[in-house]
Design a protein around this motif. Structure first.
Motif, PDB file in Angstrom:
ATOM      1  N   SER A 176     -11.199   0.803  41.644  1.00  0.00           N
ATOM      2  CA  SER A 176     -11.639   0.915  43.033  1.00  0.00           C
ATOM      3  C   SER A 176     -10.704   1.812  43.832  1.00  0.00           C
ATOM      4  O   SER A 176     -11.143   2.624  44.647  1.00  0.00           O
ATOM      5  N   ALA A 177      -9.398   1.665  43.579  1.00  0.00           N
ATOM      6  CA  ALA A 177      -8.427   2.502  44.280  1.00  0.00           C
ATOM      7  C   ALA A 177      -8.586   3.964  43.883  1.00  0.00           C
ATOM      8  O   ALA A 177      -8.467   4.866  44.717  1.00  0.00           O
ATOM      9  N   ASP A 178      -8.863   4.206  42.588  1.00  0.00           N
ATOM     10  CA  ASP A 178      -9.063   5.582  42.133  1.00  0.00           C
ATOM     11  C   ASP A 178     -10.290   6.196  42.803  1.00  0.00           C
ATOM     12  O   ASP A 178     -10.290   7.366  43.195  1.00  0.00           O
ATOM     13  N   ASP A 179     -11.359   5.391  42.924  1.00  0.00           N
ATOM     14  CA  ASP A 179     -12.564   5.902  43.570  1.00  0.00           C
ATOM     15  C   ASP A 179     -12.307   6.205  45.039  1.00  0.00           C
ATOM     16  O   ASP A 179     -12.721   7.238  45.561  1.00  0.00           O
TER      17      ASP A 179
ATOM     18  N   VAL B 114      -7.552  -4.219  36.740  1.00  0.00           N
ATOM     19  CA  VAL B 114      -8.303  -3.040  36.281  1.00  0.00           C
ATOM     20  C   VAL B 114      -9.361  -2.662  37.307  1.00  0.00           C
ATOM     21  O   VAL B 114      -9.528  -1.481  37.663  1.00  0.00           O
ATOM     22  N   GLU B 115     -10.094  -3.654  37.788  1.00  0.00           N
ATOM     23  CA  GLU B 115     -11.147  -3.377  38.766  1.00  0.00           C
ATOM     24  C   GLU B 115     -10.560  -2.825  40.065  1.00  0.00           C
ATOM     25  O   GLU B 115     -11.117  -1.911  40.673  1.00  0.00           O
ATOM     26  N   ARG B 116      -9.431  -3.384  40.490  1.00  0.00           N
ATOM     27  CA  ARG B 116      -8.803  -2.888  41.717  1.00  0.00           C
ATOM     28  C   ARG B 116      -8.267  -1.471  41.520  1.00  0.00           C
ATOM     29  O   ARG B 116      -8.321  -0.650  42.430  1.00  0.00           O
ATOM     30  N   GLN B 117      -7.757  -1.198  40.325  1.00  0.00           N
ATOM     31  CA  GLN B 117      -7.256   0.140  40.049  1.00  0.00           C
ATOM     32  C   GLN B 117      -8.403   1.145  40.067  1.00  0.00           C
ATOM     33  O   GLN B 117      -8.279   2.236  40.640  1.00  0.00           O
TER      34      GLN B 117
ATOM     35  N   HIS C  54      -1.158  -1.606  40.487  1.00  0.00           N
ATOM     36  CA  HIS C  54      -2.180  -2.046  39.544  1.00  0.00           C
ATOM     37  C   HIS C  54      -1.969  -1.513  38.128  1.00  0.00           C
ATOM     38  O   HIS C  54      -2.243  -2.216  37.150  1.00  0.00           O
ATOM     39  N   SER C  55      -1.506  -0.291  38.000  1.00  0.00           N
ATOM     40  CA  SER C  55      -1.292   0.268  36.659  1.00  0.00           C
ATOM     41  C   SER C  55      -0.239  -0.535  35.904  1.00  0.00           C
ATOM     42  O   SER C  55      -0.424  -0.891  34.736  1.00  0.00           O
TER      43      SER C  55
END
Length: 466
Positions: free
Chosen positions: A428-431, A423-426, A395-396
């Motif tokens: 979400s992945a970070d969370d 951006v939203e998936r990134q 995603h980045s």
């Protein structure tokens, strides 16, 4: 009396080798040497087991921490066929129209930004062929609407020749239809007589410019993404005709939009399209009934190749379905997102539905004749790199490349949309990657206890050896 000589007494002989008698000697040793200490095999086994457990625990902790950052492998996208299931209703949202990360979504996302809505406006006078007198004193204006797609960074667009460069017979027929409907509104012609009026006057009239013998005027406009009819200002882009082939030799045309850095699609001149194979056709369509104010959106549909045919010297593929009357000039793409051919009207059908595909090889020939080359630009390559990263979970990288593509080619709204999703998936992945702390504490505590135990065992072992 005589005395005998004296002799000394005979002593018993002792062996020369016998040692002298030691009164302190004893037949057995009074002080026995101590036996060597027994080997502490159990202690070594315990130490080895403790080391193995410590290594295993550390390895598990490292794997657990790193498992969330491993890059996923790129899913393979085959070139065999799409699934045979139909597509949902109209709307250009590939992520909503198809199964996630499927070949249909990816191919449509790759090619769709290059799709163009084309409107050609013709103005002239319908005249009596013999007398040159105008049938109507006022000029007649009509529009032709179709689809096209950008093939160069300079704004070149491939589209249908019958749309932007219709034959003289076609323009006469359209002009006669416009006049007949005027007469119906004026009450001088019955609605049921329209077709007969056209047929009767088709060979008796001609459609010209303001002067007899001159060509009617034409204007062309292209719109990216969603479009509206009768639009001549921004976001409509003026266009001009570059080269065209009539229907009998291909029915393809090349026009040039007055704008550069538009999204480009790749042509696949070597594409092998066989009967029974699947293609994804994309063209503009509308559900509006008012032609003057109709809105148009790109529409994809999965179709099957039912056979091959020829139109003059040009070959073509027949397909089993279409996406509407304005889809001619649109493209048929393969699972890689490359154009396998152009959608066109099937002149052999009574309804002239857009159910044939003209092979990409003929499209490339027209580009060669015009001296232009189908090439991707920097923004197109960034967009494809961004999609590749998006569909493989990076995603980045997807955000970076798609942002670059959107900045360099603002007309590519899908680049902006996919960037936002990335951006939203990134995020979400970070969370979700904020893993619970208890496994770390537990594994760390176990590791610490094992280290202390190992040190204690080593100290005990050294003391026992002393």
């Amino acid at each position: 009396m005589t005395a005998s000589p004296w002799t000394p007494p005979v002593q018993a002989e002792r062996p020369a080798s016998a040692p002298p008698h030691d009164p302190f000697s004893a037949p057995v040793r009074r002080i026995q040497p101590s036996s060597p200490p027994k080997r502490s095999n159990g202690l070594w086994v315990a130490i080895a087991a403790l080391v193995l457990v410590l290594v295993a625990t550390s390895g598990g902790l490292v794997f657990w921490l790193s498992s969330g950052t491993e890059e996923p492998a790129e899913p393979s996208v085959g070139s065999s066929a799409f699934p045979t299931t139909g597509l949902p209703g109209p709307n250009l949202k590939p992520w909503a129209l198809f199964p996630p990360n499927g070949p249909e979504e990816r191919s449509l996302a790759t090619a769709a930004p290059s799709l163009v809505f084309i409107e050609a406006v013709f103005t002239g006078y319908l005249r009596n062929r013999a007398t040159k007198a105008p049938v109507r004193t006022t000029p007649i204006t009509f529009s032709r609407r179709c689809s096209g797609f950008v093939v160069t960074t300079g704004g070149h667009v491939l589209t249908s020749s019958s749309c932007v460069y219709p034959s003289a017979e076609t323009t006469r027929q359209i002009a006669l239809d416009a006049v007949a409907r005027m007469l119906v509104r004026e009450g001088t012609l019955a609605p049921g007589q329209v077709d007969n009026y056209i047929k009767t006057n088709l060979e008796k009239t001609e459609f010209t410019g303001i002067d007899p013998g001159s060509a009617p005027t034409s204007q062309m406009y292209g719109q990216m993404n969603d479009a509206k009819g009768n639009l001549v200002g921004d976001p409509a882009i003026p266009a001009e005709l570059v080269k065209a082939r009539p229907a009998e030799t291909g029915n393809i045309a090349l026009i040039k939009l007055a704008r550069e850095n538009l999204p480009v699609v790749e042509l696949s001149g070597s594409a092998e399209v066989k009967e029974g194979s699947s293609l994804l056709v994309v063209g503009f369509g509308t559900d509006d009934t008012d032609f003057r104010t109709a809105a148009y959106t790109p529409r994809p549909k999965l179709v099957t190749v039912t056979g091959t045919a020829r139109r003059g010297d040009a070959s073509m593929y027949r397909i089993n379905d279409d996406v509407g009357a304005n889809s001619h000039g649109g493209f048929a793409i393969d699972p890689s997102g490359r154009v396998a051919g152009m959608v066109d009207q099937d002149l052999a059908r009574p309804d002239r539905a857009n159910r044939v595909v003209l092979p990409a090889a003929g499209l490339l020939d027209l580009l060669t004749e015009a001296g232009v080359k189908n090439e991707l630009g920097a923004s197109d390559r960034a967009y494809r790199d961004g999609l590749d990263a998006y569909f493989t979970g990076r995603h980045s990288s997807a955000v970076s490349q798609l942002e670059k593509a959107a900045a360099e080619s603002p007309a590519n709204l899908l680049a902006q949309a996919y960037r936002q999703i990335a951006v939203e998936r990134q995020n979400s992945a970070d969370d979700s990657s904020g893993r619970p702390i208890w496994p770390v504490v537990l594994l760390g505590g176990v590791g610490g206890i094992l280290i202390v135990g190992l040190v204690v065992l080593i100290v005990l072992m050294l003391r026992r050896r002393r």
